[in-house]
Write an enzyme that holds these catalytic residues in place. Sequence first.
Site, PDB file in Angstrom:
ATOM      1  N   ASP A 152     -26.274  24.485  40.681  1.00 18.98           N
ATOM      2  CA  ASP A 152     -27.022  25.342  41.877  1.00 18.98           C
ATOM      3  C   ASP A 152     -28.468  25.520  41.407  1.00 18.98           C
ATOM      4  OD1 ASP A 152     -27.241  26.637  44.199  1.00 18.98           O
ATOM      5  OD2 ASP A 152     -25.306  27.858  43.793  1.00 18.98           O
ATOM      6  N   GLU A 185     -29.433  22.001  45.029  1.00 20.49           N
ATOM      7  CA  GLU A 185     -30.911  22.851  45.432  1.00 20.49           C
ATOM      8  C   GLU A 185     -31.449  22.972  46.731  1.00 20.49           C
ATOM      9  OE1 GLU A 185     -34.573  20.997  45.559  1.00 20.49           O
ATOM     10  OE2 GLU A 185     -33.045  20.239  46.895  1.00 20.49           O
ATOM     11  N   TRP A 186     -30.081  22.526  47.641  1.00 16.72           N
ATOM     12  CA  TRP A 186     -30.505  23.006  49.170  1.00 16.72           C
ATOM     13  C   TRP A 186     -31.271  22.071  49.843  1.00 16.72           C
ATOM     14  CZ3 TRP A 186     -32.428  27.670  46.420  1.00 16.72           C
ATOM     15  CH2 TRP A 186     -31.356  28.441  45.772  1.00 16.72           C
ATOM     16  N   GLY A 187     -31.723  20.937  49.232  1.00 13.68           N
ATOM     17  CA  GLY A 187     -32.691  20.152  50.090  1.00 13.68           C
ATOM     18  C   GLY A 187     -34.276  20.700  50.070  1.00 13.68           C
ATOM     19  N   ASP A 207     -26.828  26.989  52.426  1.00 18.28           N
ATOM     20  CA  ASP A 207     -25.296  27.037  52.500  1.00 18.28           C
ATOM     21  C   ASP A 207     -24.913  27.108  53.864  1.00 18.28           C
ATOM     22  OD1 ASP A 207     -25.540  27.484  49.748  1.00 18.28           O
ATOM     23  OD2 ASP A 207     -24.993  29.421  49.717  1.00 18.28           O
TER      24      ASP A 207
END
Length: 396
Positions: A152, A185-187, A207
């Site tokens: 994460d 890392e969520w883009g 998320d």
Amino acid sequence: MKDIIKTLCMILLVHCSTTVFSQKFEGLAEVPPMGWNSWNSFRCDGINEQKIKEIADAMVSSGMKEVGYEYIVIDDCWQVGRDEQGNILADPQKFPSGIKSLVNYVHEKGLKFGIYSCAGTLTCQERPGSRGYEFQDARTYAAWGVDYLKYDWCHTGTQDAISSYTLMRDAIYQAGRPTVFSICEWGVSKPWLWAKDVGHLWRTTGDIRNNWDIPDAKNGKVWGGGVIINLDMQYLLDEFSGPDHWNDPDMLEIGNGKLTLEESRSQLSLWSMLSAPLMAGNDLRNMDESTMKLLTNEEVITIDQDSLGISAKKAIDDGEFEVFVKPLTDDEVSVCFFNREDVRVDIEFDWKRIGIEQSYRIRDLWNHKSLGVTTDKLKMEIPAHGVVHVQLHPHQ
């Protein structure tokens, strides 16, 4: 001067050696990973050793293992601290037998085990992160027999994403156990542009949320949300995805109580068209029959797991009616007709609109029946928020 030159040569040699020998384990994700992750059902407080064992049992007994689901991944909150030597410690109340014992249990079921950590000093739930302990943690995971690491991006401060993820990639490789590396890392830093040689999959969104179409905003910018929000964030990313390097729009929300049956079918079909990882997040121990049948629809899963690994392109966008097209092996094609409307739509579709001139046999992947051939127009009813998902087979 000779000493300076000698020193520079040594630095270059070390740098070049690191570049040559630092790499990810290749070939671990030739098709998108399939499995289950603990977060959507159990969050932080709900996970424990017994539940994870029961989930592994259910993955086998439900038929999910048989159709390709194989990873059991524990998300955040399994860890509580570090010992005097800096070794990461599992929560002794939740995991009294230790992680290695749990890994062994999962492996004995013929499944693979995944674990969670974070590139920052703390995880998203403020448990110990791997910052400064990358190589030590990787060795620990290898010793436990871990097969998959979700990594994460919380509490990272001024860290650089490329450097941080590359460092953990190198640590995993040095530890010596082949491990799928999931970049989460969520883009934010557009990992599809740089992560092909670093991870096996990378999140392209924040998320996912357990709803159909509600956006999740952060600092005034949509960074993810419900199923359709995350779907739309995949637009034009298809070219970056392929065998051993996958775009990841996050987990399935199927069976978590908010999506309708049609919305659930749509998510599985659309994720399969995208060649997305299929990570269930529902409580497998308490699935109703419709959820189990949906998650184990082998005909749809086969589209996701096709060895070409080509992500679908959106061939038609007529506002609320969209058509996705995905080439498959053996000159076959998958086509997904998607209705974003809140009401049913009736369509008479001419295959020439997507360049289909030759005759294919049409197989309905949800109703498991023939729909004729592509030389005829296809008449269909598409439910609200639903799909008609087909596979085209060339005539022999």
